[in-house]
Design a protein around this motif. Sequence first.
Motif, PDB file in Angstrom:
ATOM      1  N   SER A   1      17.851   5.698 -25.861  1.00  0.00           N
ATOM      2  CA  SER A   1      17.258   7.040 -25.862  1.00  0.00           C
ATOM      3  C   SER A   1      16.663   7.426 -27.206  1.00  0.00           C
ATOM      4  O   SER A   1      15.626   8.080 -27.262  1.00  0.00           O
ATOM      5  N   ASP A   2      17.329   7.028 -28.301  1.00  0.00           N
ATOM      6  CA  ASP A   2      16.823   7.415 -29.619  1.00  0.00           C
ATOM      7  C   ASP A   2      17.529   6.609 -30.705  1.00  0.00           C
ATOM      8  O   ASP A   2      18.423   5.813 -30.425  1.00  0.00           O
TER       9      ASP A   2
ATOM     10  N   GLU B   1      12.863   6.537 -22.522  1.00  0.00           N
ATOM     11  CA  GLU B   1      13.502   5.854 -23.639  1.00  0.00           C
ATOM     12  C   GLU B   1      12.500   5.031 -24.432  1.00  0.00           C
ATOM     13  O   GLU B   1      11.362   4.832 -24.009  1.00  0.00           O
ATOM     14  N   ASN B   2      12.966   4.556 -25.556  1.00  0.00           N
ATOM     15  CA  ASN B   2      12.167   3.694 -26.426  1.00  0.00           C
ATOM     16  C   ASN B   2      12.606   2.246 -26.251  1.00  0.00           C
ATOM     17  O   ASN B   2      13.700   1.973 -25.761  1.00  0.00           O
TER      18      ASN B   2
END
Length: 159
Positions: free
Chosen positions: A11-12, A151-152
């Motif tokens: 997510s981060d 998300e990433n």
Amino acid sequence: MGVLYDYFRASDDEAVAKLMAATDGGPMVREGVSPVVDAVDGKAVDPPVVLGKVVSFALGVPWAAELIGERLVWPDGAGKDLEYEGPWVVVLSEHARNALAEIPDDRLPSLAERWSHIEELSYYSDTQPEVMLSRLREFVELARRACTSGENIYCWICL
């Protein structure tokens, strides 16, 4: 010994820091064990060059080192220590994530064929077009799941 790459979604950057603490610095993909997160074994696929080339093919643009736009997110200060051998984690740009996620399935075989012939992969024995097609599908599917969940994509790297 070569460089190890595991691509995963999170997510981060804070979630990545917690994941690194929980896994004692990785890796994300472990032989014979289920991945600790949704991850792809990147094998010889470094973010800026090898992954960057297939993204450039998909976008129809010339390859450039900054195309993937990776940024160091873990650990703090690793980029300043020239002797540091890892592990570390970079995040790929949203642009790169989206470019991978948006590759239509019908383009995957031709992209994998082209990707399998890049110079950077010529030193490896498992880069036949059918193998690279399977690997490209894994990257595209990971990117699609990351996009769907907001998300990433991160890359865990270790020498």
